[in-house]
Design a protein around this motif. Sequence first.
Motif, PDB file in Angstrom:
ATOM      1  N   PRO A  18       0.642  -1.202   0.185  1.00  0.00           N
ATOM      2  CA  PRO A  18       0.056   0.038  -0.001  1.00  0.00           C
ATOM      3  C   PRO A  18       0.917   1.247  -0.146  1.00  0.00           C
ATOM      4  O   PRO A  18       2.110   1.261   0.497  1.00  0.00           O
ATOM      5  CB  PRO A  18      -0.724  -0.357   1.388  1.00  0.00           C
ATOM      6  N   LEU A  19       0.399   2.154  -0.651  1.00  0.00           N
ATOM      7  CA  LEU A  19       1.127   3.365  -0.711  1.00  0.00           C
ATOM      8  C   LEU A  19       0.695   4.388   0.668  1.00  0.00           C
ATOM      9  O   LEU A  19       1.522   5.294   0.947  1.00  0.00           O
ATOM     10  CB  LEU A  19       0.613   4.373  -2.007  1.00  0.00           C
ATOM     11  N   THR A  20      -0.423   4.196   1.300  1.00  0.00           N
ATOM     12  CA  THR A  20      -0.714   5.045   2.099  1.00  0.00           C
ATOM     13  C   THR A  20      -0.206   5.054   3.677  1.00  0.00           C
ATOM     14  O   THR A  20      -0.097   5.632   4.434  1.00  0.00           O
ATOM     15  CB  THR A  20      -2.212   4.884   2.405  1.00  0.00           C
ATOM     16  N   HIS A  21       0.252   3.572   3.996  1.00  0.00           N
ATOM     17  CA  HIS A  21       0.611   3.121   5.243  1.00  0.00           C
ATOM     18  C   HIS A  21       1.747   2.042   5.049  1.00  0.00           C
ATOM     19  O   HIS A  21       1.944   1.315   4.181  1.00  0.00           O
ATOM     20  CB  HIS A  21      -0.441   2.742   6.059  1.00  0.00           C
ATOM     21  N   ALA A  48       5.300   3.246  -3.658  1.00  0.00           N
ATOM     22  CA  ALA A  48       4.667   2.140  -2.533  1.00  0.00           C
ATOM     23  C   ALA A  48       6.045   1.251  -2.013  1.00  0.00           C
ATOM     24  O   ALA A  48       6.058   0.993  -0.713  1.00  0.00           O
ATOM     25  CB  ALA A  48       3.848   1.375  -3.214  1.00  0.00           C
ATOM     26  N   ARG A  91       7.538   3.703   0.689  1.00  0.00           N
ATOM     27  CA  ARG A  91       6.849   3.747   1.795  1.00  0.00           C
ATOM     28  C   ARG A  91       7.056   2.422   2.750  1.00  0.00           C
ATOM     29  O   ARG A  91       7.277   2.503   3.931  1.00  0.00           O
ATOM     30  CB  ARG A  91       5.451   3.498   1.275  1.00  0.00           C
ATOM     31  N   ASP A 150       6.469   9.559   6.000  1.00  0.00           N
ATOM     32  CA  ASP A 150       5.001   9.892   6.131  1.00  0.00           C
ATOM     33  C   ASP A 150       4.881  11.372   5.691  1.00  0.00           C
ATOM     34  O   ASP A 150       3.736  11.571   5.079  1.00  0.00           O
ATOM     35  CB  ASP A 150       4.974   9.624   7.628  1.00  0.00           C
ATOM     36  N   GLY A 185       2.886  11.565   2.506  1.00  0.00           N
ATOM     37  CA  GLY A 185       1.650  11.846   2.881  1.00  0.00           C
ATOM     38  C   GLY A 185       1.168  13.186   2.811  1.00  0.00           C
ATOM     39  O   GLY A 185       0.086  13.450   2.220  1.00  0.00           O
ATOM     40  N   ARG A 238       4.256  15.745  -5.830  1.00  0.00           N
ATOM     41  CA  ARG A 238       2.647  15.698  -5.865  1.00  0.00           C
ATOM     42  C   ARG A 238       2.064  15.266  -7.196  1.00  0.00           C
ATOM     43  O   ARG A 238       1.299  14.273  -7.218  1.00  0.00           O
ATOM     44  CB  ARG A 238       2.118  17.079  -5.616  1.00  0.00           C
ATOM     45  N   LEU A 273       2.730  11.444  -7.018  1.00  0.00           N
ATOM     46  CA  LEU A 273       1.768  10.578  -6.344  1.00  0.00           C
ATOM     47  C   LEU A 273       0.403  10.593  -7.064  1.00  0.00           C
ATOM     48  O   LEU A 273      -0.230   9.452  -7.060  1.00  0.00           O
ATOM     49  CB  LEU A 273       1.510  11.437  -4.960  1.00  0.00           C
ATOM     50  N   GLN A 283      -5.028   4.591  -9.032  1.00  0.00           N
ATOM     51  CA  GLN A 283      -5.879   4.333  -7.618  1.00  0.00           C
ATOM     52  C   GLN A 283      -6.873   3.443  -7.795  1.00  0.00           C
ATOM     53  O   GLN A 283      -7.658   3.232  -8.733  1.00  0.00           O
ATOM     54  CB  GLN A 283      -6.529   5.676  -6.986  1.00  0.00           C
TER      55      GLN A 283
END
Lengths: 604, 324
Positions: A268-271, A560, A563, A584, A588, A596, A599, A604
């Motif tokens: 995952p890219l977000t966490h 990802a 991350r 992060d 993030g 930006r 990302l 998605q």
Amino acid sequence: MTAPTRTGMLVASDLRVVSDAGPIVTGLDLAVSPGETVAIVGESGSGKSMTVKALLGLLPPGVRASGRLELAGGAGDLVVDLADPGTSWKRVRGSRIALLLQDPFTSLSPVHRCGEQIAWGIPRPGGRTARAGDRHGTREHVTRLLGEVGLPADVAGKYPFQLSGGMRQRVALAAALAAGPDLLIADEPTTALDVTTQHEVLELVAGLQRGRDMGLILITHDLRLARSRADRVLVMYAGRLVEEGTAAEVLGDPAHPYTARLAACDPPLTHRLAVLPTIPGSVPAPSSVVAECAFAARCEFAIPACRTAEPPLIEVAPADPALAEATGGRRTACLRSEVVRTIEHVGESAAEPAAAGIPAEAAASPLLTVRGLTKRFHGSAVPALDGVDLEVTAGESVAVVGESGSGKTTLARCVVGLERPDAGDVDFHAGSGARGAALARRVQIVFQDPYSALNPGLTVGTCLAEALAAAGRPKSEVAGLLTLVGLPEGYARRRPRALSGGERQRVAIARALAPRPELLVCDESVSALDVSVQAQVLNLLSDLRRELGLTMLFITHDLAVARQIADRVYVMRGGRVVESGPVDDVLGAPEHEYTRRLLASIPQ
Amino acid sequence: MNRPVLAFALRRLGATLLLLLALSLLVFALMYLSPGDVARNMLGTRNVTPEALAEIRARYHLDEPFLTQYWLWVSQAVTGDFGTSIRTGGPVGPLMLSRTGITAATAGLAFLLSALVGIPVGIVAAVRRGRPLDRLLVGVSVVGVSAPGFAVGLLLLYVFALGLGWFPIYGTGDGFLDGLWHLVLPAVALALGLGAFVVKLTRAAVVRELDQDYVTFARGRGLPESAVLRIVLRNAAIPIVTSLGLMVAYLFGGTVLIEVTFALPGLGALMEESVLFKDVPVVQALTLVVAFVVSVTALVVDLSYLLIDPRVRARTVRTRAVRG
């Protein structure tokens, strides 16, 4: 999304591919409607590329296909017997089906101008004799095609090597569309491209598809991409179709454990996850699977019935019954699909989010300091590195991300000493202030391609013993190194060609660890691996980091991956660092416009 | 774009001239490297009298410093004056000229034969890779590469001249057609090994190109096989042209043995005679001429890369731009 109609423009039934060594694809039905995008998803060895090569009669020598191919379109209906060696593919290739390949650097002839290459595919109404008189018309046609793919007309006079990767892929796309195909098959069309370019090319393909009402078969290993671009998804495993349905359903609510686990492997890219989910074992050769489910050996849900007969592809109810009419054809080859679907996230039980990186202690001493690094390659107009500052603290994991041409690999090579910078310092604060060969042993590198990084003539044991000897360590440590990277000791006797890609990369890591380095530089070390193997290797690297107290400098284009592996990240562009900080913060809440954009380009 | 290309050509030409200068120095030094007194060596196998030795010393400026002697020799050599043959007593230049025609014709014929047969055969073998025809052609070319030219020559003579009587056994014949007739067997003997070499290199180059993605892509968008083959050949041209260039160098080695085998009075035979007779001026002149032809061929091959491959052209331009 276009609702697929039952009247397919391409219908392939009972498609099989067999080589002298055994079956490669063991029977598959495939239908594509005008304007529809069908993604075929699978890892290496799944047979997805061979499937589409069979549709075009482009199988390599010694590989045969069988089955029936029905094509409908403006030029009338056509039925092709895939087993017939005398098939005239002239009626199929180009005008009905065209193929776009992965690598725009190799799919165009390097010594012909782009305009010429596009013109080859343009059908000539008066046969081949109309060539001379038709030159003007052809040139206009080429200009029009270039315009369609968003390129200026003067690209026609350029050679492929004068263009960027994205522009080449656009030229290739124009060439593929020259004969006005009803269906485009794109085999990993953006895998070789940078993420921002990827996005542009995919948008372009989608636009062209709408404009021409063209069908599209998208071959990909990237589930995110399949989900964002495809109407329907076919998942292949070991030469078999294991699941099919709409993209949202198959990837949102997998009914086959393989699909579920594959989706979970995608970092995952977000966490950040403490441990990435993986699939134990490896993909079997399609020919070695007899009268059982090909995935049974790796499946946590397998029951005895899975091992006595190959499960048939059966209809399963869509998650949302209201959609049943519109989507149809939700099928899977699993006896346990009901159980699989009740579990929320297969394989993610172990995947707890980890604390965001190990907090770097303020007092920790820097291990590597790079100051004002500058490098310009001979004959290049722009510098590869243009004043790069970077610091890595002992025990830290730092990622350098960027697209091709950003200078990230040159930076890695300068740190390891494979390139000499024009200006600037690389200070390695080794305990003893070592220089030269002793210093070289303190820093080791793992390259991207495990296929070319190992000497094919040496056994794994010899290769590791050599690395140990160079560091003045005894040969007896070979077994320990193999255990360290999770390989059986018996692998010492094998040669690289008997190993899978993931196993080879483990050997390459073991070789880098032989001199007990303090800093391990990984240059795109997981980019060439399948997603499930990538997850295994990433887990291995974070285990090693914990066990050995390694410091890591991780070069990657994949945010990802950054991350998952890094505490801090540097974003590079055009030889400069544009943004850096804790992973992060940077991923993030990116501050730089370029970060930006990177990302935003990720599907998605 | 054209100025840098021209500059590159001129630079490459300059390098070739330098190379030839160095080679000529080596060739001239040959005389000093052979054991014994230079004057004695220059008299060859004739009786030696002090007067003769003194005369030789004077005529060849043997008492002058080495570099002065070299300068005298090389400045005359560029005008075509290679001195006097020890064996015949006549000037070397006209002697070589009288022998050049037959060698040029044999070598030229052999070159044409091996290129015109070798390249198409190599292409056919590559296209039919792995099939029986390919195996046969590869097998034959292995035999061709390994069989020494003079042995093949003897075999050809035995079968076609002695046995079947289709071709003359030796000599040069009269007039153009008869002359050509006499040169067929020598040229074939010479071309067999070289042609086999061209077959193998062409096959390897074409096979490599046929495996490239751009071939799959071209087929995948419906280009006919003939068009695909044209694209492939353009890409395979560099290794093929290189092999043809190398062939020129091998031709000279082969021609000595072939001319002796077929009793042809060409440059190869002259070389053989002169070496046996220790006719140093002739050997020097011949070596220099061969070096000249080989270097010029290499130059032509290098310049042809510029025509064939736009990437080489661009690199040339870029390197110049950065340096300038």
